[in-house]
Design an enzyme around this catalytic site. Structure first.
Site, PDB file in Angstrom:
ATOM      1  N   TYR A 124       0.983  -1.161  -0.132  1.00 19.00           N
ATOM      2  CA  TYR A 124      -0.278  -0.142  -0.240  1.00 19.00           C
ATOM      3  C   TYR A 124       0.680   0.933   0.425  1.00 19.00           C
ATOM      4  O   TYR A 124       2.042   1.343   0.648  1.00 19.00           O
ATOM      5  CB  TYR A 124      -1.354  -0.044   1.102  1.00 19.00           C
ATOM      6  CG  TYR A 124      -1.588   0.825   1.550  1.00 19.00           C
ATOM      7  CD1 TYR A 124      -3.092   1.298   0.810  1.00 19.00           C
ATOM      8  CD2 TYR A 124      -1.225   2.822   2.268  1.00 19.00           C
ATOM      9  CE1 TYR A 124      -3.976   2.120   0.734  1.00 19.00           C
ATOM     10  CE2 TYR A 124      -2.337   3.258   2.408  1.00 19.00           C
ATOM     11  CZ  TYR A 124      -2.778   3.819   1.594  1.00 19.00           C
ATOM     12  OH  TYR A 124      -3.465   4.656   2.233  1.00 19.00           O
ATOM     13  N   GLU A 212      -3.602   7.802  -4.094  1.00 16.54           N
ATOM     14  CA  GLU A 212      -3.438   6.668  -3.168  1.00 16.54           C
ATOM     15  C   GLU A 212      -3.216   5.326  -4.244  1.00 16.54           C
ATOM     16  O   GLU A 212      -3.978   4.881  -5.561  1.00 16.54           O
ATOM     17  CB  GLU A 212      -4.718   6.127  -2.556  1.00 16.54           C
ATOM     18  CG  GLU A 212      -4.452   4.564  -1.526  1.00 16.54           C
ATOM     19  CD  GLU A 212      -6.022   4.482  -1.455  1.00 16.54           C
ATOM     20  OE1 GLU A 212      -5.639   4.812   0.559  1.00 16.54           O
ATOM     21  OE2 GLU A 212      -7.309   4.657  -1.434  1.00 16.54           O
TER      22      GLU A 212
END
Lengths: 402, 301
Positions: A124, A212
């Protein structure tokens, strides 16, 4: 402002961030040529493009399952795409009404690398503003492909953060810190350092609110790829990014919110039945709260701004009344500087023009309030007056639930 | 005493020749505030006239401050140029820059705030109503009004008010005034995610101010500024505090007019903030109509 995944990935590529090869298509007649241009050896991904998360686990209103699907062959990809295009996808983030899918994004499926424990090798990575320090923060985790909120809650030690000093910008050692925290060595370490630097350059130059990548993936061939991309931009900075403004998709926005913004009104639809019209964002939010406090349910957030005009009040009434769920209206104005009588005149005109039949409670306070109240009383209309926010909220809730 | 500004504080207005700046400069002059200079690059030498008062206009903040003794600036400059206007105040070593401007890019504010570190100038805002220290005249005339708040709703007294929101501040001030309780200073710190002065900064100033006897703190969903202030209050604040948090009904992830008011983490929902307020001994207003009464439950005035 939000953009679609395929638009975000096109921007990533411009800044040198590697993504799987893909093509976005709006028309079913273009499906075949699109999949024909992609290498389908490892299969293809078919991805519904809407501005909401949870697409993979989403369900279409006709029962078709999954807004993001793997297809082992071109034929299967075409089949999935036909089922998705024009269909309405409901995910955890869209609300029960869902979103109509108007673009399909075909990508080459990545050959996922595996970790020693057999899990996919997913990470991530995000960049956003940290309000507490007023600095950009890079957030990274070895736990990709899952909800990051859950990782942060259950295993906070697996979340790594680096704050960037805006005076100096991102430093190489900080990009290395991220790469080390994710456990990369050798060639992958170099790829990660480069990717973090490029992603930060994108975030900063384009005035992003958030970038993101979840998951960031290591392929079986040892390449770092951004498998998904979520990007939002600071609305206040759009004036210096016409290229970003061009990516705006009005289909993804509420028609009434767009209409409201034309009149300088800030409107957000909610699912209750008491509409409110308020000046000031803080007062508007707390007007919704007080409606709920007295047992009602707000139908919207509507801020007419600090210096509302008659025209704005009229436009606001039309927007409110466009919501069929609305059973009553509460107007709450603290006219500090603006003239309450101007607002009152605007309300009377709007009520007459729209032929309003629903209960209307008006609470006016502030500058020239006596004249404003007199205007409402002299109008011959059934407008209920509220003396305070609490009194007004109690009255409208009573009228609507009667 | 009061905090940050007092009767007689000398104020300059950046953007005094624009519609918005001019309108509020006039209202401040009418209120009896000392508006001593305007700044509009390229219009130096001109004069802003209102109510028989002539306010000289300067090309730079430094010139205006040097020649008029202004120590505080009210900034009404359009968003693309506002961060620059703030930094010009810093360069001129003003005490206070109050940025009223709404819609400044976050990146500009991130950079400006960093550049202000270690400098003497304090920033209030941006995207804020400004601040008012009420005067002793009729309807608080003669006080120091910087920004866009209505002056007449105030009354000179001993309650400090701090809030992100403009109209919600006016609501609290008016409730106090209607109950015969005046204010020491009312500060709107602004609704943006990056601002110059936090709730806690203002609470500390109120705590040290001999004239302030009690405090109302108004917050919103989003961020942890109110929580940070509440925890400090529990440990250090000598004065009774009442609080209100707006946004209990706001849906997650939506921006409610204030860029700051977006729910994200665990401690930034209204319910979480209210719970922490109570744990920290703050008297919580159940509704926005209850803000003054919530204070009067813990402070007799």
């Amino acid at each position: 402002m939000n953009i679609h995944e395929h638009q975000a990935k096109a921007l990533f590529e411009k800044f040198g961030v590697a993504v799987p090869k893909g093509i976005a298509v709006q028309k079913a007649s273009d499906f075949e040529s699109a999949v024909g241009q992609l290498d389908a050896k490892g299969g293809l991904m078919v991805k519904s493009q809407i501005h909401a998360g949870g697409r993979g686990k989403g369900v279409f209103t006709d029962g078709f399952k999954g807004g993001v699907k793997f297809a082992p062959t071109r034929e299967k990809a075409l089949e999935h795409a036909k089922a998705m295009l024009g269909n309405t996808l409901v995910t955890a983030q869209t609300g029960p009404e869902g979103r109509k899918v108007q673009t399909i994004y075909f990508t080459e499926a990545a050959n996922l690398g595996k970790r020693p424990d057999g899990r996919d090798d997913e990470y991530y990575l995000a960049i956003l503003l940290d309000r507490a320090t007023s600095r950009p923060v890079i957030v990274a985790s070895t736990e990709g492909g899952v909800e990051i909120e859950k990782v942060a809650h259950d295993t906070p030690e697996r979340i790594f953060k680096v704050h960037v000093d805006p005076a100096a910008g991102l430093q190489a050692y900080q990009a290395r810190q991220v790469a080390f925290a994710l456990g990369f060595t050798g060639e992958l370490h170099k790829q990660c350092v480069a990717l973090v630097s490029k992603l930060y350059a994108f975030f900063w130059e384009k005035d992003c609110s958030m970038v993101e990548v979840n998951p960031l993936l290591v392929t079986a061939e040892g390449r770092l790829l951004a498998l998904d991309a979520k990007v939002s931009f600071d609305d206040n900075a759009l004036f210096r990014h016409p290229d970003v403004v061009a990516l705006r998709d009005l289909n993804e926005e509420d028609a009434k919110e767009i209409e409201a913004s034309k009149f300088g009104l800030s409107y957000i639809a909610l699912d209750g039945n008491i509409a409110c019209l308020v000046n000031g964002a803080g007062l508007a939010m707390s007007t919704m709260d007080i409606i709920q406090h007295f047992g009602g349910s707000p139908a919207n957030f509507l801020d007419v701004g600090g210096g509302a005009s008659k025209e704005q009040v009229a436009a606001a009434f039309k927007i409110i009344l466009g919501d069929p769920n609305v059973k009553g209206i509460l107007v709450n104005i603290f006219g500090g500087i603006m003239d309450c009588n101007v607002i009152a005149t605007g309300i009377v005109e709007a009520v007459k023009e729209t032929g309003l039949k629903l209960p209307l409670v008006v609470r006016l306070e502030g500058n020239n309030v006596e004249a404003g109240k007199a205007t409402l009383a002299a109008s011959g209309l059934t407008i209920v007056s509220g003396d305070s926010m609490a009194d007004a909220a109690r009255k409208i809730v009573g009228l609507v639930t009667k | 005493m009061s905090i940050l500004v007092k009767e007689g504080t000398r104020v300059l207005v950046q953007g005094i020749t624009g519609d918005f700046g001019a309108r509020h400069a006039r209202l401040s002059i009418d209120y009896g505030s000392q508006v001593v200079a305007g700044v509009t690059p390229g219009k130096g030498g001109q004069v802003f006239e209102h109510g028989g008062k002539k306010v000289p206009i300067f090309n730079t903040v430094a010139d205006a401050a040097r020649q008029t003794g202004a120590t505080v600036s009210a900034i009404f400059v359009p968003p693309p140029f506002a961060a620059d206007a703030i930094l010009e105040c810093v360069d001129a070593d003003l005490d206070l820059a109050v940025a009223i401007t709404e819609g400044i890019p976050v990146r500009d504010m991130v950079r400006a705030k960093r550049a202000m570190q270690g400098r003497r100038t304090r920033l209030i805002g941006p995207n804020c109503p400004g601040l008012v220290t009420p005067g002793r005249g009729d309807k608080s005339h003669g006080g120091c009004r910087i920004g866009i708040a209505p002056g007449y709703i105030h009354r000179r007294g001993n309650v400090g008010v701090v809030s992100r929101s403009g109209t919600l501040t006016y609501e609290a001030v008016w409730q106090l005034t209607c109950r015969g309780k005046g204010q020491s200073t009312c500060v709107g710190i602004g609704g943006d995610p990056v601002n110059g002065t936090s709730h806690l900064d203002v609470i500390k100033l109120f705590n040290d101010d001999p004239e302030t006897e009690a405090i109302i703190m108004i917050g919103e969903i989003g961020g942890n500024a109110e929580v940070e202030a509440a925890r400090w209050i529990k440990q250090h604040c000598k004065k009774p505090v009442a609080g209100f948090i707006a946004g209990a009904t706001a849906p997650a992830g939506r921006r409610m007019g204030h860029a700051g008011a977006v729910i994200g983490g665990a401690e930034d929902t209204a319910a979480a903030k209210i719970k922490i307020f109570k744990e920290c001994g703050i008297s919580v207003a159940e509704t926005p109509s209850d803000m003054a009464d919530a204070l009067l439950r813990v402070w007799k005035g």
